[in-house]
Design an enzyme around this catalytic site. Structure first.
Site, mmCIF file in Angstrom:
data_model
loop_
_atom_site.group_PDB
_atom_site.id
_atom_site.type_symbol
_atom_site.label_atom_id
_atom_site.label_comp_id
_atom_site.label_asym_id
_atom_site.label_seq_id
_atom_site.Cartn_x
_atom_site.Cartn_y
_atom_site.Cartn_z
ATOM 1 N N ASP A 195 24.192 86.600 -7.834
ATOM 2 C CA ASP A 195 23.700 87.797 -7.203
ATOM 3 C C ASP A 195 22.131 87.795 -7.004
ATOM 4 O O ASP A 195 21.385 87.683 -7.968
ATOM 5 C CB ASP A 195 24.090 88.868 -8.323
ATOM 6 N N VAL A 196 21.840 87.991 -5.632
ATOM 7 C CA VAL A 196 20.520 87.780 -5.479
ATOM 8 C C VAL A 196 19.575 88.906 -5.706
ATOM 9 O O VAL A 196 18.499 89.004 -5.422
ATOM 10 C CB VAL A 196 20.157 87.160 -3.800
ATOM 11 N N TYR A 256 19.590 101.190 4.619
ATOM 12 C CA TYR A 256 19.576 99.800 5.309
ATOM 13 C C TYR A 256 18.530 99.330 6.404
ATOM 14 O O TYR A 256 18.027 98.490 6.461
ATOM 15 C CB TYR A 256 21.073 99.865 6.119
ATOM 16 N N LYS A 286 15.775 96.792 6.203
ATOM 17 C CA LYS A 286 15.591 95.558 7.208
ATOM 18 C C LYS A 286 14.148 95.783 7.986
ATOM 19 O O LYS A 286 13.487 94.755 8.114
ATOM 20 C CB LYS A 286 16.567 95.850 8.432
#
Ligand code: NAP
Length: 255
Positions: free
Chosen positions: A69-70, A160, A164
């Protein structure tokens, strides 16, 4: 016509870490890097990342799967350590793992905000921070999965889009900071690509869809392989003078 045929041996002798390698864009990137001669560390939270590494090996390549899990520091650093332990070097880091969820911006649950930022932004930072010394040594390169949501308004995607936008700012900062030490850092900004992430997206049911109605003029080329070929180009020596760039892969949607 779409031609995303791999370039044999473009990454011969190179070692690449690809996060998000079990699905979609990350999967296509890992397979392509493997087909182009790289030793690939395929990383994903999903257990079936083993299958992607196995597919690379079956095709005659070299690969190792790391299930992690990053969003956790240890999980984000483990693949870099695996690359160095197993192959003694790291040349390419592709930060592709990501998650997406939508909600009216005044109703985003805390958990949604926190999880998206943890996976899409903090995880990218953790893996990148661990990888940078090895990439300085190899004069390697990093490719980030940003999004057109970092370049234009994507309604109902506050968390999100913020993640980004952060990835894109990180890309440019690192590109400037590490250029003279030989490390290039670029990003792709895909538009709507046909992957499980997009297929599983649940939009609020009371929205004005016309705000969401951006049309990709090259609709037939929406597959994840079109993004993988752009990622591999940015990672490859032929992009040696491209640094701090964001390459849209959106069929011209934002042109
Ligand atoms: P995808 O098919 O869902 O693949 C993403 C992979 O990342 C999945 O295997 C996912 O596992 C994995 N992942 C999620 N959380 C993780 C974590 N904490 N640690 C490690 N792995 C994790 O998505 P995709 O469409 O290929 O997207 C890849 C990247 O491109 C993402 O960063 C995305 O934001 C970006 N992007 C995609 C599009 C698009 O239209 N598809 C557009 C712009 C940008 P699970 O399936 O188990 O969650």
């Amino acid at each position: 016509m779409s031609d995303t045929t791999p370039h044999p041996n473009r990454f011969a002798g190179k070692v690449a870490v690809v996060t998000g390698a079990a699905s979609g864009i990350g999967r296509e990137t890992a397979l392509r890097l493997g087909a182009e001669g790289a030793s690939v560390i395929a990383v994903d939270i999903a257990a079936d990342v083993d299958g992607v590494a196995a597919q690379i090996v079956e095709a005659g390549g070299t690969a190792l799967a790391v299930q992690s899990d990053v969003s956790e520091r240890a999980g984000a650093e483990a693949p870099v350590d695996a690359a160095l332990d197993e192959y003694g070097q790291l040349d390419v880091l592709c930060n592709i793992a990501g998650i997406l969820a939508a909600a009216h911006s005044d109703q985003v649950p805390d958990e949604q905000w926190e999880r998206i930022i943890a996976v899409n932004l903090t995880g990218v930072f953790y893996t990148t921070r661990r990888a940078l010394p090895a990439l300085v040594e190899s004069k390697g390169s990093i490719v980030m999965a940003a999004s057109t949501s970092a370049l234009s308004g994507h309604p109902w995607m506050t968390a999100y889009s913020a993640s980004k936008g952060g990835v894109l700012a990180m890309t440019r900062t690192l590109a400037m900071e590490y250029a003279r030490r030989g490390v290039r850092v670029n990003a792709v900004a895909p538009g709507g690509i046909t992957t499980p992430m997009v297929g599983g997206l649940q939009l609020p049911d009371d929205i004005d869809f016309s705000l969401f109605d951006r049309i990709s003029p090259l609709d037939e080329f929406r597959g994840p392989e079109t993004v993988a070929s752009a990622i591999c180009f940015l990672a490859a020596p032929e992009a040696a003078h491209i640094n701090g760039e964001v390459l849209r892969v959106d069929g011209g949607t934002l042109a």
